[in-house]
Scaffold this motif. Structure first.
Motif, PDB file in Angstrom:
ATOM      1  N   LEU A  42      34.916  45.008  32.986  1.00  0.00           N
ATOM      2  CA  LEU A  42      36.018  45.844  33.451  1.00  0.00           C
ATOM      3  C   LEU A  42      37.182  45.626  32.488  1.00  0.00           C
ATOM      4  O   LEU A  42      38.012  44.741  32.683  1.00  0.00           O
ATOM      5  CB  LEU A  42      36.404  45.454  34.882  1.00  0.00           C
ATOM      6  CG  LEU A  42      35.330  45.694  35.957  1.00  0.00           C
ATOM      7  CD1 LEU A  42      35.743  45.060  37.280  1.00  0.00           C
ATOM      8  CD2 LEU A  42      35.072  47.183  36.140  1.00  0.00           C
ATOM      9  N   LEU A  43      37.206  46.437  31.417  1.00  0.00           N
ATOM     10  CA  LEU A  43      38.242  46.274  30.398  1.00  0.00           C
ATOM     11  C   LEU A  43      39.627  46.478  31.004  1.00  0.00           C
ATOM     12  O   LEU A  43      39.873  47.460  31.716  1.00  0.00           O
ATOM     13  CB  LEU A  43      38.017  47.266  29.262  1.00  0.00           C
ATOM     14  CG  LEU A  43      37.026  46.847  28.175  1.00  0.00           C
ATOM     15  CD1 LEU A  43      36.789  47.998  27.202  1.00  0.00           C
ATOM     16  CD2 LEU A  43      37.534  45.619  27.426  1.00  0.00           C
ATOM     17  N   GLY A  44      40.513  45.544  30.720  1.00  0.00           N
ATOM     18  CA  GLY A  44      41.870  45.620  31.225  1.00  0.00           C
ATOM     19  C   GLY A  44      42.035  45.112  32.640  1.00  0.00           C
ATOM     20  O   GLY A  44      43.157  44.948  33.111  1.00  0.00           O
ATOM     21  N   THR A  45      40.926  44.866  33.320  1.00  0.00           N
ATOM     22  CA  THR A  45      40.978  44.399  34.710  1.00  0.00           C
ATOM     23  C   THR A  45      40.314  43.039  34.871  1.00  0.00           C
ATOM     24  O   THR A  45      40.884  42.099  35.430  1.00  0.00           O
ATOM     25  CB  THR A  45      40.291  45.409  35.648  1.00  0.00           C
ATOM     26  OG1 THR A  45      40.917  46.683  35.501  1.00  0.00           O
ATOM     27  CG2 THR A  45      40.382  44.958  37.098  1.00  0.00           C
ATOM     28  N   GLY A  46      39.086  42.930  34.374  1.00  0.00           N
ATOM     29  CA  GLY A  46      38.340  41.677  34.494  1.00  0.00           C
ATOM     30  C   GLY A  46      37.937  41.405  35.930  1.00  0.00           C
ATOM     31  O   GLY A  46      37.944  42.288  36.785  1.00  0.00           O
ATOM     32  N   GLY A  47      37.575  40.162  36.180  1.00  0.00           N
ATOM     33  CA  GLY A  47      37.259  39.730  37.539  1.00  0.00           C
ATOM     34  C   GLY A  47      35.800  39.782  37.914  1.00  0.00           C
ATOM     35  O   GLY A  47      35.410  39.238  38.949  1.00  0.00           O
ATOM     36  N   LYS A  48      34.963  40.447  37.086  1.00  0.00           N
ATOM     37  CA  LYS A  48      33.533  40.507  37.369  1.00  0.00           C
ATOM     38  C   LYS A  48      32.773  40.244  36.077  1.00  0.00           C
ATOM     39  O   LYS A  48      33.011  40.902  35.060  1.00  0.00           O
ATOM     40  CB  LYS A  48      33.139  41.874  37.948  1.00  0.00           C
ATOM     41  CG  LYS A  48      33.708  42.127  39.339  1.00  0.00           C
ATOM     42  CD  LYS A  48      33.145  43.406  39.930  1.00  0.00           C
ATOM     43  CE  LYS A  48      33.643  43.610  41.357  1.00  0.00           C
ATOM     44  NZ  LYS A  48      33.035  44.799  41.993  1.00  0.00           N
ATOM     45  N   ASP A  49      31.840  39.303  36.137  1.00  0.00           N
ATOM     46  CA  ASP A  49      31.150  38.911  34.913  1.00  0.00           C
ATOM     47  C   ASP A  49      30.041  37.926  35.270  1.00  0.00           C
ATOM     48  O   ASP A  49      29.958  37.429  36.396  1.00  0.00           O
ATOM     49  CB  ASP A  49      32.148  38.231  33.960  1.00  0.00           C
ATOM     50  CG  ASP A  49      31.699  38.202  32.511  1.00  0.00           C
ATOM     51  OD1 ASP A  49      30.590  38.679  32.209  1.00  0.00           O
ATOM     52  OD2 ASP A  49      32.473  37.702  31.676  1.00  0.00           O
TER      53      ASP A  49
END
Length: 245
Positions: free
Chosen positions: A189-196
């Motif tokens: 989630l570019l610019g957001t992150g949090g999931k990976d």
């Protein structure tokens, strides 16, 4: 290109940050092709069962075959679920062009010493057609027993999964200074992150549209807004895989 000292540091970061963050606990047999790779009995990496005698993982998970065990149908790492099938590894087959410093061609087959039997808890992954890839923005699922904490460590006893979209290689190359090759794909989630994905998920599966499209490979950090996770693009290696299976 980077200075030699930076190359060494990036290689170290990649090996350590081959990264599930922001996901949820799986149900038993939810992903029946998911396997784990243990070294001397301890979790090392994830993987996918391709046939009764072959599993797929990441080349950077390679170790002496005699030290490795592949377990299918596993759920709790600490308890006997009664559904497990474990096999020693007869041979590891990392891609011949695997490059440790850049993690290019980070893919490996594991030939099992004993055959796995299919049932409701153990199934084979479905491979994509050669060079057929999910469109940018497609939501894919990543699975594993890896770290579920963005800072520090929190390794779960049961597997987790997370849904993240495909990022274009062009956008991913902006984040990684041109290090993304055709044999890699990115999710995040570019610019957001949090999931990976995160440490311990290495070698595990990425499922897009029902097919095994990726292998957890590397990235900077876990779930950072500006750094998508990087995965081996399975469709790029179908001919190589078919030489063995």
């Amino acid at each position: 290109m980077k200075f030699l000292v930076l190359i060494a540091l990036v290689a170290l970061a990649r090996a350590d940050d081959d990264k599930i963050i922001g996901g949820s606990q799986l149900r038993p047999n939810q992903v029946p092709y998911l396997v784990n790779l243990k070294r001397f009995g301890s979790l090392m990496c994830g993987g996918s069962l391709l046939t009764s005698t072959y599993a797929l993982s990441a080349a950077h998970c390679n170790a002496a075959a005699s030290s490795l065990t592949v377990t299918a149908g596993d759920y709790s790492l600490s308890n006997n679920d009664g559904t497990e099938q474990a096999s020693n590894v007869a041979r590891t087959i990392p891609h011949p062009q695997y490059k440790k410093n850049t993690l290019e061609n980070d893919i490996m087959l594991l030939q099992l010493s004993s055959s796995m039997s299919t049932n409701s808890y153990v199934q084979f992954a479905s491979l994509p057609a050669a060079n057929v890839d999910p469109a940018v923005g497609t939501n894919c699922n990543v699975y594993g027993w890896g770290n579920i904490a963005t800072t520090g460590s929190n390794y779960p006893d049961t597997p987790y999964g997370v849904t993240v979209p495909v990022v274009s290689n062009a956008d991913c190359n902006v984040a990684y200074d041109g290090d993304i090759t055709d044999g890699m794909m990115c999710l995040g989630l570019l610019g957001t992150g949090g999931k990976d994905s995160c440490q311990g998920d290495s070698g595990g599966p990425v499922n897009c549209n029902g097919d095994l499209h990726g292998v957890v490979s590397w990235g900077i950090g876990c779930a950072y807004p500006d750094y998508p996770g990087v995965y081996t693009r399975v469709s790029h290696y179908i001919s190589w895989i078919n030489q063995y299976i």
